[in-house]
Scaffold this motif. Sequence first.
Motif, PDB file in Angstrom:
ATOM      1  N   LEU A  41       0.825  -1.210   0.000  1.00 33.35           N
ATOM      2  CA  LEU A  41       0.000   0.000   0.000  1.00 33.35           C
ATOM      3  C   LEU A  41       0.860   1.262   0.000  1.00 33.35           C
ATOM      4  CD1 LEU A  41      -2.808  -0.975   2.526  1.00 33.35           C
ATOM      5  CD2 LEU A  41      -2.882  -1.067   0.048  1.00 33.35           C
ATOM      6  N   ASN A  42       2.067   1.150   0.539  1.00 34.44           N
ATOM      7  CA  ASN A  42       2.967   2.311   0.549  1.00 34.44           C
ATOM      8  C   ASN A  42       3.304   2.789  -0.854  1.00 34.44           C
ATOM      9  OD1 ASN A  42       3.530   2.760   3.408  1.00 34.44           O
ATOM     10  ND2 ASN A  42       4.525   0.756   3.363  1.00 34.44           N
ATOM     11  N   LYS A  43       3.200   1.905  -1.823  1.00 33.69           N
ATOM     12  CA  LYS A  43       3.601   2.218  -3.188  1.00 33.69           C
ATOM     13  C   LYS A  43       2.442   2.702  -4.063  1.00 33.69           C
ATOM     14  CE  LYS A  43       7.062  -1.470  -2.850  1.00 33.69           C
ATOM     15  NZ  LYS A  43       7.525  -2.767  -3.403  1.00 33.69           N
ATOM     16  N   LEU A  44       1.234   2.730  -3.499  1.00 33.77           N
ATOM     17  CA  LEU A  44       0.080   3.115  -4.298  1.00 33.77           C
ATOM     18  C   LEU A  44       0.034   4.619  -4.536  1.00 33.77           C
ATOM     19  CD1 LEU A  44      -2.799   0.922  -2.812  1.00 33.77           C
ATOM     20  CD2 LEU A  44      -1.244   0.403  -4.700  1.00 33.77           C
ATOM     21  N   SER A  45      -0.517   4.991  -5.674  1.00 31.90           N
ATOM     22  CA  SER A  45      -0.713   6.406  -5.992  1.00 31.90           C
ATOM     23  C   SER A  45      -1.923   6.933  -5.239  1.00 31.90           C
ATOM     24  CB  SER A  45      -0.952   6.566  -7.492  1.00 31.90           C
ATOM     25  OG  SER A  45      -2.204   5.983  -7.842  1.00 31.90           O
ATOM     26  N   PRO A  46      -2.064   8.259  -5.094  1.00 31.89           N
ATOM     27  CA  PRO A  46      -3.269   8.809  -4.469  1.00 31.89           C
ATOM     28  C   PRO A  46      -4.553   8.331  -5.145  1.00 31.89           C
ATOM     29  CG  PRO A  46      -1.603  10.511  -4.659  1.00 31.89           C
ATOM     30  CD  PRO A  46      -1.069   9.312  -5.403  1.00 31.89           C
ATOM     31  N   GLU A  47      -4.513   8.182  -6.476  1.00 28.63           N
ATOM     32  CA  GLU A  47      -5.703   7.718  -7.198  1.00 28.63           C
ATOM     33  C   GLU A  47      -6.062   6.288  -6.797  1.00 28.63           C
ATOM     34  OE1 GLU A  47      -3.970  11.134  -8.983  1.00 28.63           O
ATOM     35  OE2 GLU A  47      -3.033   9.167  -8.621  1.00 28.63           O
ATOM     36  N   GLN A  48      -5.047   5.456  -6.595  1.00 27.04           N
ATOM     37  CA  GLN A  48      -5.303   4.076  -6.179  1.00 27.04           C
ATOM     38  C   GLN A  48      -5.825   4.017  -4.754  1.00 27.04           C
ATOM     39  OE1 GLN A  48      -1.278   2.814  -7.370  1.00 27.04           O
ATOM     40  NE2 GLN A  48      -2.216   1.167  -8.579  1.00 27.04           N
ATOM     41  N   HIS A  49      -5.289   4.879  -3.892  1.00 19.26           N
ATOM     42  CA  HIS A  49      -5.808   4.950  -2.527  1.00 19.26           C
ATOM     43  C   HIS A  49      -7.273   5.410  -2.536  1.00 19.26           C
ATOM     44  CE1 HIS A  49      -2.616   3.972   0.273  1.00 19.26           C
ATOM     45  NE2 HIS A  49      -1.740   4.632  -0.467  1.00 19.26           N
ATOM     46  N   GLU A  50      -7.583   6.389  -3.337  1.00 22.22           N
ATOM     47  CA  GLU A  50      -8.971   6.852  -3.449  1.00 22.22           C
ATOM     48  C   GLU A  50      -9.888   5.724  -3.873  1.00 22.22           C
ATOM     49  OE1 GLU A  50      -9.996  10.273  -5.660  1.00 22.22           O
ATOM     50  OE2 GLU A  50      -8.453  11.544  -4.777  1.00 22.22           O
ATOM     51  N   ALA A  51      -9.435   4.923  -4.834  1.00 21.76           N
ATOM     52  CA  ALA A  51     -10.243   3.813  -5.319  1.00 21.76           C
ATOM     53  C   ALA A  51     -10.482   2.777  -4.222  1.00 21.76           C
ATOM     54  CB  ALA A  51      -9.566   3.161  -6.524  1.00 21.76           C
ATOM     55  N   LEU A  52      -9.463   2.550  -3.376  1.00 24.17           N
ATOM     56  CA  LEU A  52      -9.601   1.572  -2.296  1.00 24.17           C
ATOM     57  C   LEU A  52     -10.530   2.050  -1.184  1.00 24.17           C
ATOM     58  CD1 LEU A  52      -6.034   0.097  -1.619  1.00 24.17           C
ATOM     59  CD2 LEU A  52      -8.070  -1.151  -2.359  1.00 24.17           C
ATOM     60  N   TRP A  53     -10.369   3.296  -0.782  1.00 23.53           N
ATOM     61  CA  TRP A  53     -11.049   3.775   0.429  1.00 23.53           C
ATOM     62  C   TRP A  53     -12.174   4.766   0.145  1.00 23.53           C
ATOM     63  CZ3 TRP A  53      -8.562   0.219   2.714  1.00 23.53           C
ATOM     64  CH2 TRP A  53      -7.177   0.080   2.636  1.00 23.53           C
TER      65      TRP A  53
END
Length: 269
Positions: A230-242
């Motif tokens: 998760l440390n390597k995810l982009s802000p867009e990927q974090h948004e998609a997850l949460w």
Amino acid sequence: MYEQLRLMCILAHPDDESLGLGGILARYAAEGVQTHLITATRGERGWNGQQEAYPGPAALGQIRETELAAAASVLGIEEVKFLDYMDGDLDQAEPQEAIAKIVTQLRRSRPQVVITFDPYGSYGHPDHIAISQFALAAVTASADSNYRLSPEWPPHRTSKFYYMASTKHGLAGYEESFGDLVMEIDGAERSSTAWPDWAITTRIDTVDYWQQVWQAVSCHQSQIPAYGVLNKLSPEQHEALWGRAHFYRAFSLVNGGRRLETDLFEGLR
């Protein structure tokens, strides 16, 4: 309609609250809803092969309790209560005892909305399935005036009861980050189970809280090796997850029908 809205999440392990319901907890706390968390175990067996030796269940339980307290503070959770069961053994708990413990907290905190795992335990985890069953039984027993406990709290009738409901799209994004969610139980392989889109009753936008969720997830340092990607995810990927949460409204005393809800407290405000 209510002077004070209350939400209770009934889950199995430390980090379930952040990974599964972080956006919900952060959003409703920000809106002034009192948020309560029941966690059945301290995750005493949740060791992920760090270089250090496994400290044993008691020590790891203390570590994870501290991590949960930090995550709860980030998410604005008003109160955390443990049921004091052993990680991995929850399905072996004496049912009447476990149900009574949850009923006590329901009657004391008096939430209008309760959330737990779906009957599949997301991916067949026995602890998740057990807490889902105990939560449903407790919500029913809590409203029964003939169900008596000591100390005595007056009966409490929950207005809305929800299951966490993973969608196919949501699971795809989750497993892209965490890998396949697979367990072997009783000689059979169990994996993540998606709800069909038509079965989803409730979809909540939590995109404004993804950074808060990620901060709460990061509090669970003992688990970071398991989801360090998760440390390597982009802000867009974090948004998609949460950024979005889905639920199945198992029962409601205040609303119904096929229209998709966008608020867990619909019918109560």
